[in-house]
Design a protein around this motif. Structure first.
Motif, PDB file in Angstrom:
ATOM      1  N   ALA A 194       0.790  -1.009  -0.092  1.00 17.86           N
ATOM      2  CA  ALA A 194      -0.066  -0.012   0.083  1.00 17.86           C
ATOM      3  C   ALA A 194       0.885   1.170  -0.048  1.00 17.86           C
ATOM      4  CB  ALA A 194      -1.099   0.019   1.168  1.00 17.86           C
ATOM      5  N   LEU A 195       2.067   1.270   0.599  1.00 18.20           N
ATOM      6  CA  LEU A 195       3.017   2.418   0.682  1.00 18.20           C
ATOM      7  C   LEU A 195       3.359   2.598  -0.678  1.00 18.20           C
ATOM      8  CD1 LEU A 195       4.970   4.223   2.115  1.00 18.20           C
ATOM      9  CD2 LEU A 195       6.434   2.400   2.146  1.00 18.20           C
ATOM     10  N   GLU A 196       3.694   1.817  -1.388  1.00 17.06           N
ATOM     11  CA  GLU A 196       4.221   1.997  -2.798  1.00 17.06           C
ATOM     12  C   GLU A 196       3.044   2.792  -3.693  1.00 17.06           C
ATOM     13  OE1 GLU A 196       6.791  -0.269  -6.353  1.00 17.06           O
ATOM     14  OE2 GLU A 196       5.539  -1.574  -5.029  1.00 17.06           O
ATOM     15  N   GLN A 197       1.908   2.236  -3.639  1.00 17.00           N
ATOM     16  CA  GLN A 197       1.006   2.689  -4.472  1.00 17.00           C
ATOM     17  C   GLN A 197       0.464   3.911  -3.821  1.00 17.00           C
ATOM     18  OE1 GLN A 197      -2.427   0.080  -3.820  1.00 17.00           O
ATOM     19  NE2 GLN A 197      -1.940  -1.389  -5.249  1.00 17.00           N
ATOM     20  N   MET A 198       0.545   4.466  -2.652  1.00 11.70           N
ATOM     21  CA  MET A 198       0.338   5.756  -1.920  1.00 11.70           C
ATOM     22  C   MET A 198       1.301   6.724  -2.302  1.00 11.70           C
ATOM     23  SD  MET A 198       0.635   6.731   1.891  1.00 11.70           S
ATOM     24  CE  MET A 198       2.127   6.163   2.021  1.00 11.70           C
ATOM     25  N   LEU A 199       2.608   6.378  -2.671  1.00  8.63           N
ATOM     26  CA  LEU A 199       3.510   7.323  -2.910  1.00  8.63           C
ATOM     27  C   LEU A 199       3.610   7.659  -4.399  1.00  8.63           C
ATOM     28  CD1 LEU A 199       6.429   6.172  -0.513  1.00  8.63           C
ATOM     29  CD2 LEU A 199       5.305   8.433  -0.377  1.00  8.63           C
ATOM     30  N   GLU A 200       3.242   6.493  -5.053  1.00 14.06           N
ATOM     31  CA  GLU A 200       3.158   6.823  -6.453  1.00 14.06           C
ATOM     32  C   GLU A 200       2.213   7.675  -7.080  1.00 14.06           C
ATOM     33  OE1 GLU A 200       3.486   3.039  -8.293  1.00 14.06           O
ATOM     34  OE2 GLU A 200       5.747   2.743  -7.956  1.00 14.06           O
ATOM     35  N   VAL A 258       9.860   8.832   8.084  1.00 11.68           N
ATOM     36  CA  VAL A 258       8.604   8.473   7.681  1.00 11.68           C
ATOM     37  C   VAL A 258       7.679   8.421   8.932  1.00 11.68           C
ATOM     38  CG1 VAL A 258       7.046   6.960   6.632  1.00 11.68           C
ATOM     39  CG2 VAL A 258       9.370   6.990   5.926  1.00 11.68           C
ATOM     40  N   ASP A 259       6.732   9.563   9.204  1.00 13.02           N
ATOM     41  CA  ASP A 259       5.732   9.731   9.895  1.00 13.02           C
ATOM     42  C   ASP A 259       4.648   9.083   9.368  1.00 13.02           C
ATOM     43  OD1 ASP A 259       7.154  11.442  11.735  1.00 13.02           O
ATOM     44  OD2 ASP A 259       7.342  12.764   9.939  1.00 13.02           O
ATOM     45  N   ILE A 260       3.756   8.237  10.247  1.00 13.85           N
ATOM     46  CA  ILE A 260       2.615   7.590   9.753  1.00 13.85           C
ATOM     47  C   ILE A 260       1.377   8.137  10.767  1.00 13.85           C
ATOM     48  CG2 ILE A 260       1.493   5.248   9.541  1.00 13.85           C
ATOM     49  CD1 ILE A 260       4.420   4.171   9.751  1.00 13.85           C
ATOM     50  N   PHE A 261       0.408   8.562   9.709  1.00 15.04           N
ATOM     51  CA  PHE A 261      -0.597   8.975  10.850  1.00 15.04           C
ATOM     52  C   PHE A 261      -2.032   8.382  10.340  1.00 15.04           C
ATOM     53  CE2 PHE A 261       2.090  12.459  10.364  1.00 15.04           C
ATOM     54  CZ  PHE A 261       2.261  13.160  11.595  1.00 15.04           C
ATOM     55  N   ARG A 262      -3.133   8.587  11.231  1.00 19.66           N
ATOM     56  CA  ARG A 262      -4.655   7.996  10.755  1.00 19.66           C
ATOM     57  C   ARG A 262      -5.282   9.327  10.674  1.00 19.66           C
ATOM     58  NH1 ARG A 262      -4.610   2.732  10.908  1.00 19.66           N
ATOM     59  NH2 ARG A 262      -3.565   1.818  12.391  1.00 19.66           N
ATOM     60  N   GLY A 263      -6.037   9.638   9.845  1.00 21.70           N
ATOM     61  CA  GLY A 263      -6.750  10.665   9.565  1.00 21.70           C
ATOM     62  C   GLY A 263      -8.267  10.535   9.384  1.00 21.70           C
ATOM     63  N   ASN A 264      -9.101  11.476   9.113  1.00 22.70           N
ATOM     64  CA  ASN A 264     -10.478  11.140   8.757  1.00 22.70           C
ATOM     65  C   ASN A 264     -10.785  10.222   7.681  1.00 22.70           C
ATOM     66  OD1 ASN A 264     -11.215  12.553  11.102  1.00 22.70           O
ATOM     67  ND2 ASN A 264     -11.731  14.406   9.771  1.00 22.70           N
ATOM     68  N   PHE A 296      -2.204   7.756   6.427  1.00 23.88           N
ATOM     69  CA  PHE A 296      -1.555   8.427   5.386  1.00 23.88           C
ATOM     70  C   PHE A 296      -0.064   8.502   6.066  1.00 23.88           C
ATOM     71  CE2 PHE A 296      -3.203  11.798   7.937  1.00 23.88           C
ATOM     72  CZ  PHE A 296      -2.285  12.740   8.056  1.00 23.88           C
ATOM     73  N   VAL A 297       0.964   8.754   5.142  1.00 25.93           N
ATOM     74  CA  VAL A 297       2.291   9.058   5.635  1.00 25.93           C
ATOM     75  C   VAL A 297       2.700  10.389   5.173  1.00 25.93           C
ATOM     76  CG1 VAL A 297       3.040   6.637   5.831  1.00 25.93           C
ATOM     77  CG2 VAL A 297       3.428   7.834   3.741  1.00 25.93           C
ATOM     78  N   VAL A 298       3.986  10.837   5.853  1.00 23.24           N
ATOM     79  CA  VAL A 298       4.597  12.090   5.463  1.00 23.24           C
ATOM     80  C   VAL A 298       5.998  11.676   5.434  1.00 23.24           C
ATOM     81  CG1 VAL A 298       5.236  14.417   5.955  1.00 23.24           C
ATOM     82  CG2 VAL A 298       2.902  13.669   6.502  1.00 23.24           C
TER      83      VAL A 298
END
Length: 129
Positions: free
Chosen positions: A85-91, A112-118, A122-124
């Motif tokens: 999922a990380l790969e798809q997300m970053l692309e 890499v900061d991993i968060f939960r949002g509404n 997601f990651v930063v």
């Protein structure tokens, strides 16, 4: 002084982008050095996207036990499905051309900061110089 450039995007069922102003709950963070070894997959083929390199770094760390000295552990990307999922997300995310270029064409220290949002997790990703 080093530059700090962030790339934030959301992972949700539809891989939606995180929206500013939405509640964000930190999940975890880690630092990783994206070394030359992380630029090649298990078959020795050169990786050509930042997403693939970051994913390979986590596979090298978690699956193969070949982390770099600066690499920190994380529990989120220990799961192979989360790495995919990380790969798809970053692309699908957006970043200044310098961020992607730096990761793809050289070595880089990233946080890499991993968060939960509404909209879901997601990651930063921040380049650390």
């Amino acid at each position: 002084m080093g530059s700090r450039i962030s790339l934030g995007v959301a992972i949700a069922a539809g891989l939606l982008c995180a929206k500013p102003g939405h509640a964000q709950q930190p999940v975890e963070s880690y630092v990783a050095f994206l070394s030359e070894a992380d630029h090649f997959n298990s078959n020795g083929q050169r990786l050509t996207s930042a997403a693939a390199i970051i994913r390979q770094d986590r596979a090298n760390f978690h699956r193969f036990g070949r982390g770099d000295p600066q690499d920190q552990g994380d529990s989120f990307f220990a799961d192979e499905d989360n790495r995919a999922a990380l790969e798809q997300m970053l692309e699908r995310g957006r970043a200044a051309s310098g961020v992607i270029n730096r990761i793809v064409n050289g070595t880089a220290l990233v946080r890499v900061d991993i968060f939960r949002g509404n909209s879901g997790p997601f990651v930063v990703v921040t380049l650390l110089d």
